[in-house]
Each structure stands twice: as structure tokens, then as C-alpha cells.
Design an enzyme around this catalytic site. Sequence first.
Site, PDB file in Angstrom:
ATOM      1  N   ILE A   1      57.579  39.632  56.029  1.00  0.00           N
ATOM      2  CA  ILE A   1      56.221  39.817  55.828  1.00  0.00           C
ATOM      3  C   ILE A   1      56.182  40.542  54.651  1.00  0.00           C
ATOM      4  CG2 ILE A   1      55.626  41.426  57.673  1.00  0.00           C
ATOM      5  CD1 ILE A   1      52.694  39.910  58.066  1.00  0.00           C
ATOM      6  N   SER A   2      55.331  40.355  53.918  1.00  0.00           N
ATOM      7  CA  SER A   2      55.331  41.053  52.483  1.00  0.00           C
ATOM      8  C   SER A   2      54.512  42.568  52.703  1.00  0.00           C
ATOM      9  CB  SER A   2      54.568  40.400  51.335  1.00  0.00           C
ATOM     10  OG  SER A   2      55.475  39.405  51.021  1.00  0.00           O
ATOM     11  N   GLN A   3      54.805  43.384  51.832  1.00  0.00           N
ATOM     12  CA  GLN A   3      54.108  44.926  51.939  1.00  0.00           C
ATOM     13  C   GLN A   3      52.433  44.295  51.722  1.00  0.00           C
ATOM     14  OE1 GLN A   3      55.251  47.221  48.586  1.00  0.00           O
ATOM     15  NE2 GLN A   3      53.810  48.879  49.170  1.00  0.00           N
TER      16      GLN A   3
END
Length: 213
Positions: free
Chosen positions: A61-63
Site C-alpha cells: 500500500i503506497s505511502q
Amino acid sequence: MGMTSQRTRDRLVERLRERGIQNEAVLEVMRSMPRHIFVEEALSSRAYEDTALPIGQGQTISQPYIVARMTEALLCDGERPRKVLEVGTGSGYQTAILARLVEHVYSVERIDALMQQARGRFQELEIRNIRLKHSDGNWGWSEYGPYDGILVTAAPQQVPKPLYDQLAEGGRLVIPVGKQGEQQLLVVTRTADGYNSRTLDLVSFVPLRGGLG
């Protein structure tokens, strides 16, 4: 609730603002979106850290900063895109953020297990303007194109031609491009004469893979 409380989300939004995110609509959606439901329960206490987290299947899950940065870049002309294509549903977090800001989101994911998990989260959140497809993201989703915006959450070596083709004139493509350690986040705008590209940031994404999983 502890680390998943509203106060924790508020602190995340302040960090995003300090890092230069200015779009108030994006910040407000980030504030209200329960990121902890998009990660495994064991990691929920870290959900509002400004960091990428594993979600299984070799994906992340992206920053939050990158999610906000890409979303802001997609919306930067102030007009609300009607149709947005997302390549790489993943956990569904970026998809859900987009769905609160645009009319329709079409999202493709090559790993069926991730897509089904994301579908359940959208149902839990009662988000109904997302359409999902189990497909190779390199192909885009021509059936519903052209798109006012395309956002890609994994990095190809170069922009796949179908994504250029499925971008509407005046539309914007936000995509990380390049090999590990040398990736650039690009914003590509389609004009009457072709495509204009500019670099936003140096980034680190999982590679955009072909085939189905």
C-alpha cells in the site's frame, strides 16, 4: 482505537501539508479515509505512518504522501475528472481516495485475491462509483475509455502504449516509470498535437508486471 483514531489521521494530514500537499479536497479525503482497514490487522497500528506497508502477494500500500501527491497531480487543473482509470487496485486505498474525488473510477488489478479483498472494503465503506476488472494493467481498459485521468500504481520500464491511447485530449496520466532505484514520477498531458511530459519526483514503486495472478 489508539493508532487508528481521528487524532492520528489529523496528524498524518498535518504532515502531508508540511510536505507541500496543498489541495484541500485531497487532504480532507485523506483525513476521513480509514487507512487501517486497507492493511492487515497486525499492521493497523502503523496505518497512519507516512510509509508504504506490505499487503501480501509481493505488493504494498503506497505511502500516504505519494497517494496525496499523485492524486493532487491528477486533479491539478481544478476540474473534477469524470472518468479515471487506475492501473493496479492493490489494497484499494488509492482507489477509494480517487472515488471520493471523481465521478467514476475504473480500476484493473492482475492479482485476483487482492481485487476481491478491495471489493469487500469498498462495500464496507459504501463506495459505489468504482468498477473493477481482473486484467493485465499494461492493456488499460479500453471499453470505457478515453479517460480524463489515468493513475498507475506500479512502475513499467516505459509507458505502455494502450495508456497513451486511452487518455482523452486534455487528460492527464500520472505514472512512475523506470527500473528499481531509477524511477521517476511523470505527469503526461495529452494535447491536440501529442503528449507533454514532466517529472514530479523520484519514487520507488513495485514493478508493473504483465499476466494474471
